[in-house]
Design a protein around this motif. Structure first.
Motif, PDB file in Angstrom:
ATOM      1  N   ARG A   6       0.843  -1.193   0.000  1.00 21.86           N
ATOM      2  CA  ARG A   6       0.000   0.000   0.000  1.00 21.86           C
ATOM      3  C   ARG A   6       0.874   1.238   0.000  1.00 21.86           C
ATOM      4  O   ARG A   6       1.841   1.336   0.759  1.00 21.86           O
ATOM      5  CB  ARG A   6      -0.883  -0.025   1.240  1.00 21.86           C
ATOM      6  CG  ARG A   6      -1.895   1.090   1.274  1.00 21.86           C
ATOM      7  CD  ARG A   6      -2.805   0.929   2.472  1.00 21.86           C
ATOM      8  NE  ARG A   6      -3.921   1.859   2.381  1.00 21.86           N
ATOM      9  CZ  ARG A   6      -4.876   1.968   3.300  1.00 21.86           C
ATOM     10  NH1 ARG A   6      -4.844   1.197   4.364  1.00 21.86           N
ATOM     11  NH2 ARG A   6      -5.847   2.830   3.145  1.00 21.86           N
ATOM     12  N   LEU A   8       0.802   5.429   0.369  1.00 17.65           N
ATOM     13  CA  LEU A   8       0.045   6.586   0.816  1.00 17.65           C
ATOM     14  C   LEU A   8       0.936   7.824   0.770  1.00 17.65           C
ATOM     15  O   LEU A   8       2.173   7.718   0.797  1.00 17.65           O
ATOM     16  CB  LEU A   8      -0.461   6.381   2.247  1.00 17.65           C
ATOM     17  CG  LEU A   8      -1.455   5.248   2.496  1.00 17.65           C
ATOM     18  CD1 LEU A   8      -1.715   5.096   3.988  1.00 17.65           C
ATOM     19  CD2 LEU A   8      -2.758   5.501   1.766  1.00 17.65           C
ATOM     20  N   ASP A  13      -3.178  11.851   2.260  1.00 20.71           N
ATOM     21  CA  ASP A  13      -3.967  10.720   2.748  1.00 20.71           C
ATOM     22  C   ASP A  13      -4.024  10.562   4.253  1.00 20.71           C
ATOM     23  O   ASP A  13      -4.870   9.815   4.761  1.00 20.71           O
ATOM     24  CB  ASP A  13      -3.393   9.413   2.168  1.00 20.71           C
ATOM     25  CG  ASP A  13      -3.428   9.380   0.660  1.00 20.71           C
ATOM     26  OD1 ASP A  13      -2.427   8.942   0.048  1.00 20.71           O
ATOM     27  OD2 ASP A  13      -4.451   9.796   0.085  1.00 20.71           O
ATOM     28  N   LEU A  14      -3.117  11.195   4.989  1.00 16.42           N
ATOM     29  CA  LEU A  14      -3.049  10.943   6.434  1.00 16.42           C
ATOM     30  C   LEU A  14      -3.290  12.182   7.278  1.00 16.42           C
ATOM     31  O   LEU A  14      -4.134  12.161   8.191  1.00 16.42           O
ATOM     32  CB  LEU A  14      -1.687  10.328   6.779  1.00 16.42           C
ATOM     33  CG  LEU A  14      -1.425   8.940   6.179  1.00 16.42           C
ATOM     34  CD1 LEU A  14       0.013   8.502   6.454  1.00 16.42           C
ATOM     35  CD2 LEU A  14      -2.402   7.918   6.735  1.00 16.42           C
ATOM     36  N   ILE A  88       1.036   3.531  15.490  1.00 18.11           N
ATOM     37  CA  ILE A  88       0.438   3.360  14.168  1.00 18.11           C
ATOM     38  C   ILE A  88      -0.221   1.988  14.013  1.00 18.11           C
ATOM     39  O   ILE A  88      -1.182   1.842  13.246  1.00 18.11           O
ATOM     40  CB  ILE A  88       1.494   3.592  13.059  1.00 18.11           C
ATOM     41  CG1 ILE A  88       0.834   3.723  11.681  1.00 18.11           C
ATOM     42  CG2 ILE A  88       2.532   2.478  13.066  1.00 18.11           C
ATOM     43  CD1 ILE A  88      -0.019   4.969  11.531  1.00 18.11           C
ATOM     44  N   GLU A  89       0.269   0.992  14.745  1.00 19.23           N
ATOM     45  CA  GLU A  89      -0.323  -0.338  14.600  1.00 19.23           C
ATOM     46  C   GLU A  89      -1.741  -0.400  15.150  1.00 19.23           C
ATOM     47  O   GLU A  89      -2.467  -1.363  14.904  1.00 19.23           O
ATOM     48  CB  GLU A  89       0.551  -1.404  15.279  1.00 19.23           C
ATOM     49  CG  GLU A  89       0.786  -1.194  16.750  1.00 19.23           C
ATOM     50  CD  GLU A  89       2.076  -0.454  17.016  1.00 19.23           C
ATOM     51  OE1 GLU A  89       2.515   0.337  16.149  1.00 19.23           O
ATOM     52  OE2 GLU A  89       2.656  -0.657  18.111  1.00 19.23           O
ATOM     53  N   LEU A  90      -2.167   0.643  15.906  1.00 20.20           N
ATOM     54  CA  LEU A  90      -3.533   0.700  16.425  1.00 20.20           C
ATOM     55  C   LEU A  90      -4.490   1.357  15.434  1.00 20.20           C
ATOM     56  O   LEU A  90      -5.681   1.479  15.716  1.00 20.20           O
ATOM     57  CB  LEU A  90      -3.573   1.459  17.760  1.00 20.20           C
ATOM     58  CG  LEU A  90      -2.824   0.796  18.911  1.00 20.20           C
ATOM     59  CD1 LEU A  90      -2.987   1.612  20.194  1.00 20.20           C
ATOM     60  CD2 LEU A  90      -3.316  -0.634  19.142  1.00 20.20           C
ATOM     61  N   ALA A  91      -3.977   1.793  14.284  1.00 15.30           N
ATOM     62  CA  ALA A  91      -4.835   2.333  13.233  1.00 15.30           C
ATOM     63  C   ALA A  91      -5.343   1.151  12.416  1.00 15.30           C
ATOM     64  O   ALA A  91      -4.644   0.636  11.547  1.00 15.30           O
ATOM     65  CB  ALA A  91      -4.052   3.306  12.363  1.00 15.30           C
ATOM     66  N   SER A  92      -6.557   0.726  12.705  1.00 15.78           N
ATOM     67  CA  SER A  92      -7.058  -0.489  12.072  1.00 15.78           C
ATOM     68  C   SER A  92      -7.518  -0.254  10.652  1.00 15.78           C
ATOM     69  O   SER A  92      -7.407  -1.128   9.804  1.00 15.78           O
ATOM     70  CB  SER A  92      -8.202  -1.075  12.911  1.00 15.78           C
ATOM     71  OG  SER A  92      -9.235  -0.120  13.045  1.00 15.78           O
ATOM     72  N   ILE A  94      -7.458   2.735   7.493  1.00 20.05           N
ATOM     73  CA  ILE A  94      -7.029   4.041   7.002  1.00 20.05           C
ATOM     74  C   ILE A  94      -7.735   4.292   5.675  1.00 20.05           C
ATOM     75  O   ILE A  94      -7.455   3.652   4.671  1.00 20.05           O
ATOM     76  CB  ILE A  94      -5.503   4.097   6.807  1.00 20.05           C
ATOM     77  CG1 ILE A  94      -4.799   3.886   8.147  1.00 20.05           C
ATOM     78  CG2 ILE A  94      -5.091   5.430   6.202  1.00 20.05           C
ATOM     79  CD1 ILE A  94      -3.293   3.845   8.066  1.00 20.05           C
TER      80      ILE A  94
END
Lengths: 133, 102
Positions: A6, A8, A13-14, A88-92, A94
């Motif tokens: 992916r 981005l 995008d963020l 960032i790993e807790l962003a399930s 995006i």
């Protein structure tokens, strides 16, 4: 053949995307992103930064933004954790918004809401029940 | 460090000539798995050049192609934006906010 990874763009995008907690409740916006250099020399995005002072820092008011972040960290929550930092790993998910695997009560943006509840709303007569009760 | 520090940085070639400011950062999710959940986002490249409306709308990133009239109008500005791969970077002076290329 390996699927393409992916791709981005941070600004497109963020940054400034709406954050939602595990229950779908809005809990701030992406104000900045933390970068960390790993042992391989490469830079990786390691956390989403969101909360009081973070956006000020990004907009160039670095000293004031950093001061607000430090002050909020000392007064906003009982523990010493940085609640403006979401790994960032807790962003399930995006997409148009970013879903986080946390509760909004654990996020830095909730501290202000809780302060208003504790110091203003709680002193208003009738605050402890619905209007029709 | 933060991505806002990188976005505020000026990019200079090996001779010290400024190529413009970092306008966006491309990240690719092909890093090591973090937290046993998903792959890390690796900083892959910088978009450098003048800040333009087209960049803010996504026309410089190759993702937005229409409407064709806007694309035609913004195509000229897109040519001023260049992509700098991370392998081309020599060092990043985060105090002066200057990215030096090889």
């Amino acid at each position: 053949m390996m699927p393409a990874a992916r791709v981005l763009y941070a600004s497109l995008d963020l940054l400034d995307r709406q954050l939602r907690d595990r229950h779908g409740v809005e809990c701030g916006n992406v104000d900045d992103l933390e970068l960390t250099r790993h042992d391989d020399g490469r830079l990786y995005v390691t956390a989403i930064l969101s909360g009081p002072g973070v956006l000020l820092y990004r907009l160039g008011r670095r000293r004031l933004g950093s001061w607000i972040q430090r002050a909020h960290r000392r007064t906003g929550f009982a523990d010493d954790a940085d609640h403006a930092r979401v790994p960032i790993e807790l962003a399930s998910t995006i997409s148009a918004s970013i879903d986080l695997a946390i509760d909004r009560t654990d996020h830095a943006s909730f501290a202000g809401e809780r302060w208003v509840g504790d110091h203003i709303i709680s002193h208003i007569p009738g605050n402890d029940h619905d209007a029709d009760q | 460090m933060r991505i806002s520090d990188l976005l505020a940085s000026d990019v200079q070639d090996a001779g010290g000539t400024s190529l413009g400011q970092v306008r966006d950062v491309r990240v690719v999710q092909d890093g090591p798995v973090v937290g046993g959940v998903q792959a890390a986002f690796r900083v892959d490249a910088l978009l450098v050049g003048r800040g333009t409306l087209g960049g803010r709308l996504g026309y410089h990133h190759g993702q937005v192609q229409g409407p064709w009239l806007l694309r035609m109008l913004l195509r000229r500005a897109s040519r001023t934006v260049r992509t700098i791969e991370m392998t081309q970077i020599d060092r990043w002076d985060d105090e002066q906010r200057i990215v030096h290329l090889r």
